[in-house]
Write a protein that holds these residues in place. Structure first.
Motif, PDB file in Angstrom:
ATOM      1  N   GLY A  86       0.769  -1.232   0.000  1.00  0.00           N
ATOM      2  CA  GLY A  86       0.000   0.000   0.000  1.00  0.00           C
ATOM      3  C   GLY A  86       0.801   1.285   0.000  1.00  0.00           C
ATOM      4  N   LEU A  87       2.070   1.232  -0.366  1.00  0.00           N
ATOM      5  CA  LEU A  87       2.835   2.471  -0.469  1.00  0.00           C
ATOM      6  C   LEU A  87       2.297   3.328  -1.616  1.00  0.00           C
ATOM      7  CD1 LEU A  87       6.531   1.287   0.070  1.00  0.00           C
ATOM      8  CD2 LEU A  87       4.966   2.300   1.732  1.00  0.00           C
ATOM      9  N   GLU A  88       2.456   4.631  -1.487  1.00  0.00           N
ATOM     10  CA  GLU A  88       1.913   5.546  -2.476  1.00  0.00           C
ATOM     11  C   GLU A  88       2.710   5.485  -3.772  1.00  0.00           C
ATOM     12  OE1 GLU A  88       1.617   9.513  -1.021  1.00  0.00           O
ATOM     13  OE2 GLU A  88       0.129   9.016   0.528  1.00  0.00           O
ATOM     14  N   ARG A  89       1.997   5.715  -4.856  1.00  0.00           N
ATOM     15  CA  ARG A  89       2.646   5.862  -6.146  1.00  0.00           C
ATOM     16  C   ARG A  89       3.107   7.305  -6.305  1.00  0.00           C
ATOM     17  NH1 ARG A  89      -1.326   4.405 -10.585  1.00  0.00           N
ATOM     18  NH2 ARG A  89       0.468   5.044 -11.825  1.00  0.00           N
ATOM     19  N   PRO A  90       4.054   7.540  -7.212  1.00  0.00           N
ATOM     20  CA  PRO A  90       4.640   6.573  -8.141  1.00  0.00           C
ATOM     21  C   PRO A  90       5.641   5.639  -7.457  1.00  0.00           C
ATOM     22  CG  PRO A  90       5.674   8.709  -8.429  1.00  0.00           C
ATOM     23  CD  PRO A  90       4.544   8.915  -7.451  1.00  0.00           C
ATOM     24  N   TYR A  91       5.661   4.407  -7.915  1.00  0.00           N
ATOM     25  CA  TYR A  91       6.550   3.420  -7.325  1.00  0.00           C
ATOM     26  C   TYR A  91       8.010   3.693  -7.648  1.00  0.00           C
ATOM     27  CZ  TYR A  91       2.216   0.891  -6.475  1.00  0.00           C
ATOM     28  OH  TYR A  91       0.968   0.540  -6.048  1.00  0.00           O
ATOM     29  N   THR A  92       8.241   4.541  -8.648  1.00  0.00           N
ATOM     30  CA  THR A  92       9.622   4.950  -8.930  1.00  0.00           C
ATOM     31  C   THR A  92      10.193   5.767  -7.776  1.00  0.00           C
ATOM     32  OG1 THR A  92       8.650   6.783 -10.179  1.00  0.00           O
ATOM     33  CG2 THR A  92       9.446   4.892 -11.439  1.00  0.00           C
ATOM     34  N   ASP A  93       9.303   6.392  -6.985  1.00  0.00           N
ATOM     35  CA  ASP A  93       9.745   7.172  -5.824  1.00  0.00           C
ATOM     36  C   ASP A  93       9.654   6.371  -4.524  1.00  0.00           C
ATOM     37  OD1 ASP A  93      10.180   9.329  -7.509  1.00  0.00           O
ATOM     38  OD2 ASP A  93       8.216  10.223  -7.118  1.00  0.00           O
ATOM     39  N   SER A  94       8.502   5.716  -4.292  1.00  0.00           N
ATOM     40  CA  SER A  94       8.302   4.998  -3.026  1.00  0.00           C
ATOM     41  C   SER A  94       9.073   3.687  -2.968  1.00  0.00           C
ATOM     42  CB  SER A  94       6.814   4.731  -2.799  1.00  0.00           C
ATOM     43  OG  SER A  94       6.256   3.938  -3.844  1.00  0.00           O
ATOM     44  N   LYS A  95       9.379   3.113  -4.127  1.00  0.00           N
ATOM     45  CA  LYS A  95      10.187   1.885  -4.241  1.00  0.00           C
ATOM     46  C   LYS A  95       9.735   0.804  -3.258  1.00  0.00           C
ATOM     47  CE  LYS A  95      14.237   4.209  -6.135  1.00  0.00           C
ATOM     48  NZ  LYS A  95      13.859   3.820  -7.504  1.00  0.00           N
ATOM     49  N   PRO A  96       8.545   0.230  -3.493  1.00  0.00           N
ATOM     50  CA  PRO A  96       8.039  -0.801  -2.583  1.00  0.00           C
ATOM     51  C   PRO A  96       8.868  -2.071  -2.553  1.00  0.00           C
ATOM     52  CG  PRO A  96       6.673  -0.639  -4.558  1.00  0.00           C
ATOM     53  CD  PRO A  96       7.610   0.526  -4.594  1.00  0.00           C
ATOM     54  N   LEU A  97       9.563  -2.372  -3.640  1.00  0.00           N
ATOM     55  CA  LEU A  97      10.376  -3.580  -3.698  1.00  0.00           C
ATOM     56  C   LEU A  97      11.845  -3.223  -3.498  1.00  0.00           C
ATOM     57  CD1 LEU A  97       8.521  -5.187  -6.700  1.00  0.00           C
ATOM     58  CD2 LEU A  97       8.697  -6.202  -4.436  1.00  0.00           C
ATOM     59  N   THR A  98      12.480  -3.916  -2.572  1.00  0.00           N
ATOM     60  CA  THR A  98      13.895  -3.690  -2.265  1.00  0.00           C
ATOM     61  C   THR A  98      14.707  -4.857  -2.804  1.00  0.00           C
ATOM     62  OG1 THR A  98      13.304  -2.512  -0.237  1.00  0.00           O
ATOM     63  CG2 THR A  98      15.574  -3.308  -0.440  1.00  0.00           C
ATOM     64  N   VAL A  99      15.631  -4.566  -3.692  1.00  0.00           N
ATOM     65  CA  VAL A  99      16.494  -5.605  -4.242  1.00  0.00           C
ATOM     66  C   VAL A  99      17.722  -5.731  -3.358  1.00  0.00           C
ATOM     67  CG1 VAL A  99      17.840  -6.389  -6.220  1.00  0.00           C
ATOM     68  CG2 VAL A  99      15.667  -5.183  -6.581  1.00  0.00           C
ATOM     69  N   GLY A 100      17.897  -6.917  -2.784  1.00  0.00           N
ATOM     70  CA  GLY A 100      19.020  -7.119  -1.878  1.00  0.00           C
ATOM     71  C   GLY A 100      19.377  -8.576  -1.727  1.00  0.00           C
ATOM     72  N   GLU A 101      20.237  -8.865  -0.780  1.00  0.00           N
ATOM     73  CA  GLU A 101      20.771 -10.208  -0.587  1.00  0.00           C
ATOM     74  C   GLU A 101      19.948 -10.985   0.440  1.00  0.00           C
ATOM     75  OE1 GLU A 101      24.688 -11.357   1.493  1.00  0.00           O
ATOM     76  OE2 GLU A 101      25.225 -11.095  -0.627  1.00  0.00           O
ATOM     77  N   LEU A 102      19.621 -12.230   0.112  1.00  0.00           N
ATOM     78  CA  LEU A 102      18.940 -13.145   1.017  1.00  0.00           C
ATOM     79  C   LEU A 102      19.714 -14.450   1.078  1.00  0.00           C
ATOM     80  CD1 LEU A 102      15.181 -12.766  -0.063  1.00  0.00           C
ATOM     81  CD2 LEU A 102      16.318 -11.648   1.860  1.00  0.00           C
TER      82      LEU A 102
END
Length: 375
Positions: free
Chosen positions: A12-28
């Motif tokens: 539910g983060l606000e758009r635009p997703y280019t700013d709020s970046k709901p997905l975090t790419v990282g190491e798991l």
């Protein structure tokens, strides 16, 4: 092993997703496969509106979660008791793991697998629990038993289907959701008969796949409805016979005028109640309305039951195209290879994992049909 993956921590983060970046790419950290499981190198994964529905909160899921359910990859390790695959096999994922022994599975309706759906709702694998952890050792949930927005994934053997290795991975990924759901809704759920008239509302990847499926299945006349003019233009390019903007005041009458009283089968893939109501009202007497859209669970549709009876109508849901994945995915791939199901024409963008938030903003704007992440 350590992998890179796109993790959703909050819906539910606000758009635009280019700013709020709901997905975090990282190491798991990814654990090795357990009994009945397989380690797969992801080669391609599609951005689907069902992923977007989790991001925007319309399809609530457990957090944090590695999203992605439409994907293809290569087997790199077999867990104990997996004897019918080999390292190097190419596979497409099915986003409902099929246990094979619950009542729906035993009665030929594996799309409704009780154990598979329960595992998906918990964000776990079919065998139970998690194979993903963050840097602090905390579990990360699996999306639909797949979690395809990652370099590697561990899945149940019952979540993958072996495919022809000659098929490119980026095209193969489309068969895991868009094609299986859209074509399956036409062929398996609605059971399209030669010459029947069809309305398709909501032209994302699934809607366009349904259009191709209706053409391959011999529909007599296909009408496409969407509020996006560019998608109506694309539908005509792919073979639709007529298009309608459902926001027009007389949109239902337009469909009825084109089909002498309404279509035989109406399909709704937009995932919003007004689109379903429009499709239902544009379906003729004795007709069938099939929906694969997923509105927010709080949304309801108003329906006059007397019409169901007096007009002998059918309103039916379709989940993963009512498919048996091990049967239907290879069959649909065969149709593509024979030139009868040109699903490659649905791909509009190829992107990298680091561009995933931009991709979902593009999808939310309606500026893409299918975007494929390649690894």
């Amino acid at each position: 092993m350590k992998i890179r993956a796109a993790v959703l921590h909050q819906m539910g983060l606000e758009r635009p997703y280019t700013d709020s970046k709901p997905l975090t790419v990282g190491e798991l950290e990814l654990e090795p496969p357990r009994a009945g499981e397989v380690l797969v190198k992801i080669r391609a994964a599609g951005l689907c509106h069902s992923d977007l529905s989790v991001i925007d909160g319309n399809r609530p899921r457990q957090m944090p979660m590695v999203l992605g359910h439409e994907a293809a990859g290569e087997v790199v390790e077999l867990g104990p008791n997996v004897h019918d695959l080999a390292v190097g096999d190419h596979v497409v994922f099915s986003f409902v793991p099929i246990c094979g022994h619950c009542m729906p599975c035993m009665t030929g309706r594996p799309a409704l697998c009780e154990n598979g759906v329960a595992a998906n709702n918990r964000g776990e694998l079919l065998g139970g629990g998690f194979r993903l952890k963050d840097r602090d050792g905390r579990p990360v949930h699996h999306h639909m038993g797949v979690s395809g927005f990652a370099e590697y994934t561990v899945v149940s053997r019952k979540s993958i289907v072996r495919i022809d290795p000659a098929l490119p991975f980026d095209i193969a990924a489309l068969f895991g959701c868009a094609v299986m759901t859209g074509v399956g809704a036409v062929i398996n759920t609605a059971r399209l008969s030669l010459g029947q008239t069809v309305l398709i509302t909501g032209m994302g990847g699934i809607g366009f796949a349904a259009l191709l499926g209706a053409l391959a299945g011999g529909a007599g006349r296909i009408i496409v409805a969407d509020v996006n003019p560019s998608k109506l233009e694309k539908a005509l390019e792919l073979g639709a016979h007529a298009v309608v903007n459902p926001s027009d005041e007389n949109a239902v009458e337009q469909v009825k005028d084109l089909t002498n009283g309404g279509v035989d089968i109406g399909f709704e893939f937009a995932g919003v109640v007004p689109a379903l109501e429009f499709t239902y009202n544009a379906t003729g007497r004795g007709g069938k309305t099939v929906t694969a859209g997923l509105p927010h669970p709080s949304k309801f549709m108003q329906l006059a039951p007397v019409r169901l009876v007096a007009e002998e109508r059918t309103l039916q849901g379709s989940y993963i195209g009512s498919c048996i994945p091990a049967r239907d995915i290879p069959a649909y791939i065969g149709l593509y290879q024979a030139g009868r199901l040109p699903v490659d024409r649905l791909m509009t963008h190829r992107i990298q994992l680091d561009d995933i938030n931009e991709g979902f903003e593009r999808l939310a704007k309606g500026e893409a049909i299918r975007q494929i992440i390649t690894f």
